[in-house]
Structure formats: C-alpha cells, structure tokens
Design an enzyme around this catalytic site. Sequence first.
Site, PDB file in Angstrom:
ATOM      1  CG  HIS A  75      38.870  48.121  49.421  1.00 14.91           C
ATOM      2  ND1 HIS A  75      39.426  47.157  48.613  1.00 14.91           N
ATOM      3  CD2 HIS A  75      37.578  48.242  49.022  1.00 14.91           C
ATOM      4  CE1 HIS A  75      38.512  46.713  47.763  1.00 14.91           C
ATOM      5  NE2 HIS A  75      37.383  47.359  47.983  1.00 14.91           N
ATOM      6  CG  ASP A 192      36.124  46.117  44.060  1.00 16.45           C
ATOM      7  OD1 ASP A 192      36.255  46.881  45.032  1.00 16.45           O
ATOM      8  OD2 ASP A 192      35.612  44.981  44.156  1.00 16.45           O
ATOM      9  CD  GLU A 226      35.725  45.623  50.535  1.00 13.26           C
ATOM     10  OE1 GLU A 226      34.470  45.620  50.466  1.00 13.26           O
ATOM     11  OE2 GLU A 226      36.436  45.020  49.699  1.00 13.26           O
ATOM     12  CD  GLU A 227      37.971  42.868  47.125  1.00  9.91           C
ATOM     13  OE1 GLU A 227      37.040  42.048  47.294  1.00  9.91           O
ATOM     14  OE2 GLU A 227      37.937  43.763  46.273  1.00  9.91           O
ATOM     15  CG  ASP A 247      34.032  49.175  47.554  1.00  6.62           C
ATOM     16  OD1 ASP A 247      34.364  48.773  46.432  1.00  6.62           O
ATOM     17  OD2 ASP A 247      34.221  48.515  48.589  1.00  6.62           O
ATOM     18  CG  HIS A 329      35.165  40.821  42.366  1.00  2.77           C
ATOM     19  ND1 HIS A 329      34.995  40.052  43.498  1.00  2.77           N
ATOM     20  CD2 HIS A 329      35.375  42.084  42.818  1.00  2.77           C
ATOM     21  CE1 HIS A 329      35.095  40.812  44.580  1.00  2.77           C
ATOM     22  NE2 HIS A 329      35.322  42.050  44.178  1.00  2.77           N
TER      23      HIS A 329
END
Length: 353
Positions: A75, A192, A226-227, A247, A329
């Site tokens: 993604h 990510d 995706e998130e 991922d 993150h």
Amino acid sequence: MPVEIDMSAVTAFLTRLLNTPSPTGYHHEAIPLVEEALEALGLDGLTWRHTVKGALVATLPGADPTLPHRAVAAHVDTLGAMVREIKSNGRLLLTQIGGYAWQSVEGENVTILTEGGARFRGTIQAVHPSVHTSHEVRDAKRDDEAMEVRIDARTAKKEETEALGIAVGDFVVLDPRVEVTETGYIKSRHLDDKAGVAAVYGALLALRAEGRPPARTSHFFMSNYEEVGHGASVGIPPEAQELIVVDMAASTTGEHQNSDEYTVGICAKDSSGPYDLELRRRLTALCRAESIPYRIDTYPYYGSDGSAYLRAGGEVCVGVIGPGVDASHGYERTHTESLEATIRLLVAYLLAE
C-alpha cells in the site's frame, strides 16, 4: 545462482516515493509515480488498470497461463491528518488519518494541502509547548484537543487563516525526513508501507534482469486505503487463488516480537487470526532453499490488506511478509539487508510454480 537485486535502484525509488505525499485519501501523486516506474521497466506483457477507488492493479503474464493466478499487494497510503477545525487563534485542530500516538508526531513539520492547490508549512505541537510559559509541558496529556498546528504564515485569528485558503477537510502531510545512512539503515516516516511497495518494484526489476516471467500470471495490487482498513476489501482480481501482502507493519520490532531489521519477516498471525499455514510453510521453505534470512512472528495489534480481503469474502490463501521495521507508526527505521531479503523471497515465490 541468486538473482541480481539492484539495491541502488530500489533505494532511489523508495526515496522518491517516501518524499511523495500520500496520506490515506490523497493518492493522486503516489499512484502515478508507481505507475510511471512500472511502465519504465518495460516488462513484456505488463498491463495495468485503476480501480474505482483509485488503486493500481498491474498484471504480468505467467510462463504457464493454465496455472491459477497469484496476487501481491502493498500500500502507498500513509498516516497523516486532516484539518478538523480552524481555532480562534488561527491555529489548526487536527483529526488523525490512521492510528498513531500524538507524542510520536509532536514537533514534526507538516505541509497543509489546500483545496485550491496552495501549500503551507507548519509544525505540530502541544497547545502548551514551552517550559518557559507553562508547567503543563511535561505532564499534559497528548490527545486531539491538546495538539495544534502552528502555521508558517502571519495569522493569529480564524479569519486570517481562512483568508489564506485553509479550510476544514484539508489534508495535512507529515514530513518523512528520509535518511539513508552509510551503515545501510533507512530512516523515515512511512516506511509502512512504502518500503513494501519498493520491495515489489525491486522484485519486478529483478525479473527483468533475469529475463524471466513469473511462473504464474501475477497481479500486483497497489492499495491506497490500507491504513483505514478497507484498502484491499475490493479490487483483488478474483482469478487469484493466493495473495502475498508485503507490508512493513507486519514486521514491527519491539518487546515480545521475534522480528528484526536485517531479515524478512513472515507473519503467522495478527489481530485478525492466523494466515494460511501451507502458504507460510512454502515461504519458509523458499527461504531455506535460497539461503534467505527470515523470522516468523505474530502481531497482536495489526491487520493487513490480506485480512481486509478475507473479511470482505475473498476466497484466497493469504501470506504476509515484509522488512523488519523499528518504531512503526513513528519515526521508523529498517535496514537494506531486510529490504533485500524481502525482495529475494518475493522473487523466489514468483518464480516457483
């Protein structure tokens, strides 16, 4: 002989992608960049289309067209924020895009993308940011209403900020701060999952260098939601009977985790449950056969595009792999060895019948 992996080209592509803003919902620069890079590979038979939601699906014919198809997903969308309110002091109250701790972005520079096309710089900071003016600096809770964006423009009132063209609903992009060190580390926000996209690019680059097509027709799904949980809920070609998700968050390092920054991580289970055991066994067998360093891990607070597709009713076997990332993150870090191991496993998978 192991396949040739052009890590210099992969790192250059990754750096470009990391520096391209793409918070979930704003894919209008990143998707064209990926499409342009794939087109430049000049792979025989490679075609692509866009889904209604804006994702990119590239298809590469296999050596044996009679075999069941495969899909690979990564993604391009990232964490970010959106303007929730223009405050009376002219600063911005935000609402998060994706899930992260406010303290992980405190002090980060941002770009505000206005509806009219203008861009303004700013900084996320606590409402009480200075030790010289408030005793709350150290102990105050960091949450939505305790944080604000200080805009790099002359504004001290709501009306002055509105006059700049900034409005509720404007996207706010976190600076990635990309750095590739001489010791092989890659540090940046949004590894990510832009490192996962780079791994897919690296695998296709390796196939071109080898002059070999994948064993089976393969669909490469570049997800853009995706998130927020629904990226691959639709759009995976139904002909695909297997789905490999690449991922970064699947390989987060941390306490109680088995992953590291130097191997390819293989996810056995996440918050949605176990992934396909037979597919996982084939992936680990490929790692052993090709001398690819790997680690199996579980992730209690994670879900992937694979779990989104399964929940939507996708009839497919799913495996999840990815480079090991520290501080996911947050301000993330991986190593080129981990990225290369991920590419090697993906190439081995694509070439295996």
